[in-house]
Structure formats: structure tokens, C-alpha cells
Design a protein around this motif. Structure first.
Motif, PDB file in Angstrom:
ATOM      1  N   TYR A 247      96.353  35.981  44.920  1.00 42.80           N
ATOM      2  CA  TYR A 247      97.019  35.379  44.400  1.00 42.80           C
ATOM      3  C   TYR A 247      98.164  36.124  44.367  1.00 42.80           C
ATOM      4  N   VAL A 248      97.679  37.145  43.827  1.00 41.03           N
ATOM      5  CA  VAL A 248      98.618  38.141  42.556  1.00 41.03           C
ATOM      6  C   VAL A 248      99.496  38.695  44.025  1.00 41.03           C
ATOM      7  N   ARG A 249      99.056  39.150  44.969  1.00 40.11           N
ATOM      8  CA  ARG A 249      99.677  39.762  45.546  1.00 40.11           C
ATOM      9  C   ARG A 249     100.924  38.380  46.320  1.00 40.11           C
ATOM     10  N   GLN A 250     100.585  37.788  46.797  1.00 42.20           N
ATOM     11  CA  GLN A 250     101.237  36.217  46.817  1.00 42.20           C
ATOM     12  C   GLN A 250     103.127  35.982  45.373  1.00 42.20           C
ATOM     13  N   GLN A 251     102.069  36.042  44.556  1.00 38.89           N
ATOM     14  CA  GLN A 251     103.179  35.565  43.513  1.00 38.89           C
ATOM     15  C   GLN A 251     104.405  36.938  43.522  1.00 38.89           C
ATOM     16  N   VAL A 252     103.579  38.385  43.661  1.00 39.09           N
ATOM     17  CA  VAL A 252     104.620  39.479  43.818  1.00 39.09           C
ATOM     18  C   VAL A 252     105.624  39.175  44.543  1.00 39.09           C
ATOM     19  N   SER A 253     104.521  38.946  46.527  1.00 39.81           N
ATOM     20  CA  SER A 253     105.705  39.076  47.399  1.00 39.81           C
ATOM     21  C   SER A 253     107.630  38.056  47.486  1.00 39.81           C
ATOM     22  N   GLN A 254     106.178  37.213  46.537  1.00 34.25           N
ATOM     23  CA  GLN A 254     107.671  35.928  45.992  1.00 34.25           C
ATOM     24  C   GLN A 254     108.733  36.884  45.523  1.00 34.25           C
ATOM     25  N   LEU A 255     108.683  37.976  44.922  1.00 36.32           N
ATOM     26  CA  LEU A 255     109.663  38.026  43.757  1.00 36.32           C
ATOM     27  C   LEU A 255     110.869  39.168  44.761  1.00 36.32           C
ATOM     28  N   GLY A 256     110.390  39.624  45.649  1.00 35.99           N
ATOM     29  CA  GLY A 256     110.985  39.914  46.389  1.00 35.99           C
ATOM     30  C   GLY A 256     111.777  41.330  46.225  1.00 35.99           C
ATOM     31  N   LEU A 257     110.626  41.921  45.302  1.00 35.87           N
ATOM     32  CA  LEU A 257     110.932  43.371  44.857  1.00 35.87           C
ATOM     33  C   LEU A 257     111.089  44.505  46.097  1.00 35.87           C
ATOM     34  N   PRO A 258     111.576  45.145  45.899  1.00 37.12           N
ATOM     35  CA  PRO A 258     111.639  46.438  46.202  1.00 37.12           C
ATOM     36  C   PRO A 258     110.648  47.223  47.158  1.00 37.12           C
TER      37      PRO A 258
END
Length: 412
Positions: A247-258
């Protein structure tokens, strides 16, 4: 309220009748607190569905004990992940081993006390015999008293047994505490994310040690069954770590961070806020090392030349808030509803019963909209993300106050 994903902690209490309780653990907002006729999955769904329908949220996880009705409700109606309650597993181990060992230790302590008394009696009996020797009178000779050496041997044996049982009991207590120390999303000494399999291996090693002590002390089959019941929760703990990580990995990936900023979120920001969260549950002295470690992880990121140093202050604040929210996804205990059950038990005695629904509704409203934490926020404010109306002015505005009575006429 803004759309949000939440964890639900659930339990039932029998104070004043069967009552189903559901709460959001981060804000401690009570979503459901209602009398029920049963605690099966159908009843849970019939009461929880209307309560959740009025809220702009999605339940992604439920933390509770292993009650069959709750497990079926989470699987078939919520469609969410179920996280086992750490406390109930530790409690099963305590009942399985700690309680029987405590009984044996008390018996050994009593045997030590009795052996000491016998030794004192032998010493007191031998003293006058040496000081004032008297001729024995007629009749059957008295029973030969226990020798001093034998009394001392019995006392030494009783003391060794008592010390051995005390050490065994302390070892079990340390293993139970070690299970709680191992079941953390972040390593509390190093501040790095932990692997689910390694967590389960550590927990399993402690359970094996507890089982070995139980077998060495020849505890009953019922005690061994309790240990086996606690062991069945270990795979669910591994599944919970995997769920939270995904879940954490999915939420962070949605932020579009470098990639550097994404790595900083996973490796530093989220673990630092998890350490802060754990530190809040400790005393000031015990929590200080955790807060210092969290600050060491977090501070360099926003300094000039740091991974997040090129971002604006607003973007940094948003990342910090997101990391704090994601650090709260891992919920290993339903202690907030357990504490609520204790509070209801106290009020049940004080108010002479909570069988009237209006009493419970009043207590629920006071908890959600009136009681505050040290920061001055209510549970409703933390849950909805905005300050609600003040409770008492709202009550006064909706209640018609009777006019003052007329002055009674004076008697002539």
C-alpha cells in the motif's frame, strides 16, 4: 471531509448488553457503538454499513482479534485486509505459560517458607537440649526430630526450585516482550524498514523458546494448545507487513516523485515518522532515543543540497504530511477499542447500567465531539480534518428552553 483511506479497529463488549464497537485508531473517532443481538458477520454488516455510508472514506484494513464473525465480516463484506491484534497473541501466551508458572512459583515460595520454619524449629529444639540436659521421664520416647543437616538440605532444595521457576517465568516474560519488540514496521534501533519474513522468524524463535519452557515444566495440553493458537497468528503478521508495504509503495508511486525523492520517502521520511509515533507511546526518557533517531533520518533531507532541498516549502510540507499519514497505516493493535470497552465498564457501574441506548449515544457524542487531546483537538476534528461546531452551543441552539415560571401570587 476529504476522501481518505482508513483502518478500522473493531471489538465487542458485553457491558450493559452486547455492544459492537468500531473506531478509527489514528483519530480515535468512534464510528459505531451500538447495542446488538448477535456478533456474527450479518449483524456487523447491518450496523456498520449505514455508519460507513455517511462517511467519505474507504476501509482498507481492519485490526481486531480472531473472532469468527469479525473475520467473516472483513473478508466477505468489507473486502479489506485483516490485521491480527498483537495484544491478543501475547495474552494467549501469558495465559498458556506465565499463569501456570506463577502458580508453581507461588507453591515453591510457600515450600521455601515452610522449610525455613522447619529449620528454625530444629535449631530451637537443639539449643535447650545442649544447654539443659534432663533425664527422660517414663513413657514412650519422643519421635526423633529432623536433623539439622536434613532441614538445611530441604531448605536449599526449596530455594533452588523457587529460583529456577522465577528464572523460567522471567524468561517467558522477556520472550513475550520480545515478540512485541519484533512486530514493528521499522527497526527501532536502526530506523530501517523491516522484512516481513525476518519479523516472523524472530517471533517464531521466541514462541519456540516459550514452547520449550512449557514442555520442560510439563504443562497441560490445554497450555500447549494456547501456544499453538498464538502461533497461528504469525503468518497473518507477515501478510500484514506485505500489505502495508504494498500500500505504501502504491501511494508513493502515485506522487510522481523522481527516484531520489521516492527513495527518501521510503527509506527516511516514513520510517522517521513511524519512530515518532512509537516514541509517543513511551515515557519521555524511553522515547528520547527514538525521537533523536527520527530527527537524524529526517533533518538532512531538507537542508541545502539534500534530496528534498530543491523543493518548495509547500511541497516539502505536503511530503512530510503524506509520510506521516503512511507511517500510520501499520496498526498492530486494537487497543483503542479495548480501552473504550474499559471506559464503558466504568460508566456502567457509575451510571447504574448502560442498557438505555440514549446513555450510550450521549457517551459516544461526548467522546467524539467534546473530549480533547493535549493539543486541543477532538476526535471529530482529527477524523474529518476540520473543526466541527462546538457541541454545547449546538445543543442550546436545538433545544427549546422553557420560560421562567411566573411568580406565584402572595397569600393574603
Amino acid at each position: 471531509m476529504p476522501r481518505k483511506d482508513i483502518t478500522l479497529t473493531q471489538d465487542e463488549t458485553f457491558t450493559g448488553g452486547l455492544c459492537l464497537v468500531g473506531s478509527e485508531p489514528v483519530s480515535n473517532f468512534i464510528i459505531l457503538e451500538q447495542l446488538a443481538c448477535a456478533r456474527d458477520q450479518t449483524t456487523w454488516n447491518a450496523l456498520m454499513a449505514p455508519a460507513l455510508a455517511a462517511l467519505n472514506c474507504q476501509v482498507i484494513q481492519s485490526t481486531s482479534d480472531e473472532a469468527p464473525g469479525l473475520l467473516a465480516y472483513v473478508a466477505h463484506h468489507l473486502g479489506a485486509h485483516h490485521s491480527p491484534d498483537l495484544f491478543h497473541g501475547q495474552h494467549e501466551l501469558s495465559k498458556a505459560v506465565s499463569a501456570p508458572l506463577a502458580t508453581k512459583e507461588r507453591a515453591a515460595h510457600k515450600a521455601t517458607t515452610e522449610a525455613q520454619e522447619r529449620l528454625d524449629q530444629v535449631q530451637a529444639h537443639l539449643q535447650p537440649a545442649h544447654d539443659n540436659p534432663q533425664a527422660r521421664g517414663p513413657g514412650r520416647p519422643p519421635k526423633e526430630p529432623m536433623s539439622l543437616a536434613q532441614a538445611q538440605q530441604e531448605l536449599d532444595a526449596a530455594r533452588r526450585e523457587h529460583e529456577r521457576l522465577a528464572q523460567q517465568r522471567e524468561q517467558v516474560a522477556q520472550s513475550i516482550r520480545a515478540i512485541g519488540h519484533a512486530y514493528h514496521f521499522v527497526d527501532l534501533e536502526r530506523g530501517v524498514r523491516r522484512n516481513g519474513q525476518l519479523i516472523v522468524d524472530d517471533i517464531q524463535a521466541q514462541m519456540e523458546q516459550i514452547r520449550a519452557i512449557a514442555q520442560e515444566e510439563d504443562l497441560s495440553q490445554r497450555c500447549l494448545d494456547r501456544i499453538e493458537k498464538a502461533e497461528r497468528v504469525a503468518p497473518k503478521m507477515r501478510a500484514t507487513i506485505a500489505f502495508v508495504s504494498g500500500y505504501v509503495r502504491q501511494q508513493v508511486s502515485q506522487l510522481g516523485l523522481p527516484p531520489p525523492a521516492s527513495f527518501a520517502m521510503h527509506a527516511r521520511l516514513i520510517p522517521s515518522y513511524y519512530l515518532d509515533r512509537v516514541a509517543q507511546t513511551r515515557t519521555v526518557t524511553e522515547g528520547e532515543p527514538l525521537r533523536e533517531l527520527a530527527e537524524r533520518l529526517r533533518a538532512p533531507l531538507c537542508e541545502p543540497g539534500g534530496t528534498l532541498g530543491q523543493m518548495s516549502a509547500e511541497a516539502q510540507d505536503q511530503l512530510h504530511q503524506k509520510a506521516k499519514t503512511l507511517a500510520e497505516v501499520f496498526q498492530r493493535s486494537s487497543s483503542n477499542v479495548e480501552g473504550r470497552n474499559g471506559y464503558l465498564s466504568l460508566r456502567n457501574h457509575q451510571l447504574r447500567g448502560l442498557d438505555l441506548p440514549r446513555k450510550r449515544e450521549c457517551l459516544t457524542a461526548i467522546h467524539n465531539f467534546f473530549l480533547t487531546r493535549p493539543d486541543g483537538t477532538t476526535a471529530a476534528e482529527r477524523f474529518f480534518g476540520q473543526k466541527p461546531r462546538s457541541m454545547f452551543p449546538a445543543i442550546l441552539a436545538s433545544v427549546e428552553l422553557p420560560p421562567a415560571p411566573l411568580r406565584p401570587p402572595r397569600k393574603p
